[in-house]
Design an enzyme around this catalytic site. Structure first.
Site, PDB file in Angstrom:
ATOM      1  N   ARG A 149      33.707  40.374  23.366  1.00  0.00           N
ATOM      2  CA  ARG A 149      32.378  40.421  23.958  1.00  0.00           C
ATOM      3  C   ARG A 149      32.410  39.865  25.379  1.00  0.00           C
ATOM      4  O   ARG A 149      33.310  39.100  25.744  1.00  0.00           O
ATOM      5  CB  ARG A 149      31.378  39.643  23.106  1.00  0.00           C
ATOM      6  CG  ARG A 149      31.135  40.266  21.727  1.00  0.00           C
ATOM      7  CD  ARG A 149      30.120  39.455  20.937  1.00  0.00           C
ATOM      8  NE  ARG A 149      29.736  40.135  19.702  1.00  0.00           N
ATOM      9  CZ  ARG A 149      30.384  40.001  18.546  1.00  0.00           C
ATOM     10  NH1 ARG A 149      31.436  39.202  18.475  1.00  0.00           N
ATOM     11  NH2 ARG A 149      29.976  40.658  17.465  1.00  0.00           N
ATOM     12  N   LYS A 170      30.075  34.884  18.058  1.00  0.00           N
ATOM     13  CA  LYS A 170      28.712  35.191  17.657  1.00  0.00           C
ATOM     14  C   LYS A 170      28.490  34.911  16.180  1.00  0.00           C
ATOM     15  O   LYS A 170      27.433  34.422  15.779  1.00  0.00           O
ATOM     16  CB  LYS A 170      28.399  36.658  17.975  1.00  0.00           C
ATOM     17  CG  LYS A 170      26.968  37.061  17.703  1.00  0.00           C
ATOM     18  CD  LYS A 170      26.721  38.501  18.123  1.00  0.00           C
ATOM     19  CE  LYS A 170      25.272  38.910  17.856  1.00  0.00           C
ATOM     20  NZ  LYS A 170      25.031  40.327  18.234  1.00  0.00           N
ATOM     21  N   HIS A 199      28.512  46.354  27.051  1.00  0.00           N
ATOM     22  CA  HIS A 199      28.821  46.125  25.636  1.00  0.00           C
ATOM     23  C   HIS A 199      29.429  47.359  24.984  1.00  0.00           C
ATOM     24  O   HIS A 199      30.106  47.250  23.952  1.00  0.00           O
ATOM     25  CB  HIS A 199      27.559  45.698  24.880  1.00  0.00           C
ATOM     26  CG  HIS A 199      27.830  45.257  23.470  1.00  0.00           C
ATOM     27  ND1 HIS A 199      28.455  44.066  23.169  1.00  0.00           N
ATOM     28  CD2 HIS A 199      27.586  45.857  22.269  1.00  0.00           C
ATOM     29  CE1 HIS A 199      28.573  43.940  21.858  1.00  0.00           C
ATOM     30  NE2 HIS A 199      28.060  45.018  21.293  1.00  0.00           N
ATOM     31  N   ARG A 253      33.105  47.468  24.025  1.00  0.00           N
ATOM     32  CA  ARG A 253      33.476  47.010  22.679  1.00  0.00           C
ATOM     33  C   ARG A 253      33.375  48.165  21.678  1.00  0.00           C
ATOM     34  O   ARG A 253      34.239  48.325  20.810  1.00  0.00           O
ATOM     35  CB  ARG A 253      32.573  45.848  22.272  1.00  0.00           C
ATOM     36  CG  ARG A 253      32.831  45.270  20.877  1.00  0.00           C
ATOM     37  CD  ARG A 253      32.001  44.007  20.714  1.00  0.00           C
ATOM     38  NE  ARG A 253      31.926  43.541  19.343  1.00  0.00           N
ATOM     39  CZ  ARG A 253      32.838  42.777  18.746  1.00  0.00           C
ATOM     40  NH1 ARG A 253      33.937  42.437  19.405  1.00  0.00           N
ATOM     41  NH2 ARG A 253      32.683  42.357  17.509  1.00  0.00           N
ATOM     42  N   TRP A 313      33.472  40.604  13.271  1.00  0.00           N
ATOM     43  CA  TRP A 313      32.169  40.934  12.701  1.00  0.00           C
ATOM     44  C   TRP A 313      31.962  40.155  11.412  1.00  0.00           C
ATOM     45  O   TRP A 313      32.903  39.922  10.649  1.00  0.00           O
ATOM     46  CB  TRP A 313      32.065  42.428  12.418  1.00  0.00           C
ATOM     47  CG  TRP A 313      31.794  43.259  13.627  1.00  0.00           C
ATOM     48  CD1 TRP A 313      30.613  43.362  14.296  1.00  0.00           C
ATOM     49  CD2 TRP A 313      32.716  44.105  14.328  1.00  0.00           C
ATOM     50  NE1 TRP A 313      30.746  44.221  15.374  1.00  0.00           N
ATOM     51  CE2 TRP A 313      32.022  44.692  15.419  1.00  0.00           C
ATOM     52  CE3 TRP A 313      34.062  44.424  14.148  1.00  0.00           C
ATOM     53  CZ2 TRP A 313      32.620  45.573  16.303  1.00  0.00           C
ATOM     54  CZ3 TRP A 313      34.670  45.302  15.035  1.00  0.00           C
ATOM     55  CH2 TRP A 313      33.952  45.868  16.102  1.00  0.00           C
ATOM     56  N   TYR A 340      31.447  53.024  12.590  1.00  0.00           N
ATOM     57  CA  TYR A 340      32.566  53.739  13.201  1.00  0.00           C
ATOM     58  C   TYR A 340      33.341  54.602  12.197  1.00  0.00           C
ATOM     59  O   TYR A 340      34.223  55.354  12.593  1.00  0.00           O
ATOM     60  CB  TYR A 340      33.557  52.750  13.843  1.00  0.00           C
ATOM     61  CG  TYR A 340      32.911  51.775  14.788  1.00  0.00           C
ATOM     62  CD1 TYR A 340      32.493  52.182  16.053  1.00  0.00           C
ATOM     63  CD2 TYR A 340      32.699  50.449  14.431  1.00  0.00           C
ATOM     64  CE1 TYR A 340      31.891  51.284  16.929  1.00  0.00           C
ATOM     65  CE2 TYR A 340      32.105  49.542  15.301  1.00  0.00           C
ATOM     66  CZ  TYR A 340      31.698  49.973  16.546  1.00  0.00           C
ATOM     67  OH  TYR A 340      31.094  49.087  17.410  1.00  0.00           O
TER      68      TYR A 340
END
Length: 348
Positions: A196, A223, A282, A285, A308, A317
């Site tokens: 990120r 995050k 972003h 990514r 994640w 994805y």
């Protein structure tokens, strides 16, 4: 009567002693003196019933919001919580927590973004973040035994948008078009690692091991608040090596100083130079993740590499590499494998 206005405030404030000796000081939430007097009398009567009759104490939204913030300082979303509470305070300050309804919360949601030069409608996703703060507050109130039931606050559905990613040719064109060295290398490292923006700009030399070709993001920088191990490919290693010796602590710097951010305006200018449309920083990514899936990287490994917290975040994805489903395709063929007959022969 213990009513007064203070610090130039237009609303009336209460200052009284509960039967048990506790001092109560809070806003009535109104500038109308008669309404403030009524609020004062109701509160005083309630405090008496709690003390003498053993009724359950009622709490204000202000008290709940203050306690929630005190207990949430460790959360990565704390800054947003403060922003949301500041917004809702204008609607619910002075109100008893149990009196706030679901409809009132939805009506109090902000409609316009205040972070842009020209006000624009707030996104559904951002509105849901405001709802999440109120949901968090009420759930804590249940935990504290301040309430027996809470409003049901359902998120507004967010439209699923197509994942925006570049082809390798487009990515090469974009990198070549970036005129600033530090931004060019930050973007290149982003394509190589999927990190990120904040992690790229905040990457320190103590987080990099070029000999073993790896880097890591500490849990307090991630995050999802989970540490991330970052394998470095040839492009990533080459980029980082170019910055050795330029800054004592951080990999990337600008005129000897740490780079605080990449603004939207900066990034848009580079995309225009490259002829790339509708591509946020972003989305680098997203591009990295899309390339991995197309190359056959398993989703569980991609989830680990990208840091994640939920599997659903990488499922967006999955459609890019349906190869693992190919052997199921023959389950719905019109003609069996034993039949040589084709539509053309039948027509003949």
């Amino acid at each position: 009567m213990a009513l007064r206005k203070r610090n130039g405030s237009t609303t009336w404030h209460i200052d009284l002693r509960a039967p048990g000796g506790e001092r109560i000081r809070q806003s009535t939430g109104t500038a109308n003196k008669k309404e403030a007097e009524e609020y004062h009398d109701r509160l005083k009567a309630e405090l008496w019933r709690i003390s003498k009759l053993g009724e359950k104490q009622k709490h204000t939204w202000d008290a709940a919001a203050l306690r929630m913030l005190k207990e949430s300082t460790h959360l990565s979303s704390y800054v947003n919580l403060e922003i949301h509470i500041r917004h809702f305070r204008q609607f619910f300050s002075g109100r008893l927590l149990e009196s706030i309804t679901r409809d009132e919360i939805y009506e109090a949601l902000p409609q316009l973004s205040a972070r842009t030069k020209q006000p624009k409608p707030l996104s559904v996703k951002t509105k849901n973040m405001y709802l999440g703060t109120m949901r968090h507050l009420f759930n804590l109130a249940i935990k504290w035994e301040w309430l027996d039931r809470v409003p049901f606050l359902e998120d507004t559905k967010v439209a699923n948008k197509r994942v925006r990613f570049l082809t390798r040719e487009e990515a090469q064109r974009l990198i070549a078009a970036i005129s600033t060295e530090w931004l060019r290398d930050v973007a290149t490292l982003g394509f190589a690692t999927g990190l990120r923006r904040a992690n790229l700009l905040g990457l320190e030399w103590t987080q990099v091991d070029l000999v073993n070709r790896r880097a890591w993001i500490h849990s307090d920088q991630a995050k999802a608040r989970k540490s991330i191990g970052v394998p470095l490919n040839d492009e990533a290693v080459a980029v980082i090596r170019r910055w050795i010796g330029r800054h004592p602590t951080h990999v990337f710097s600008r005129r000897g100083k740490i780079i605080p951010n990449v603004t939207s305006e900066q990034w848009k200018r580079q995309c225009v130079r490259a002829g790339i449309e509708n591509f946020r920083f972003h989305d680098i990514r997203h591009t990295w993740a899309s390339w991995h899936v197309q190359a056959g990287t398993p989703l569980n490994r991609l989830m680990e590499m990208g840091g994640w917290s939920k599997y659903e975040h990488v499922l967006r994805y999955a459609h890019l590499a349906p190869d693992h489903l190919a052997h199921h395709a023959n389950a719905v063929t019109i003609w069996s494998q034993q039949e040589v007959t084709t539509p053309q022969t039948l027509a003949a």
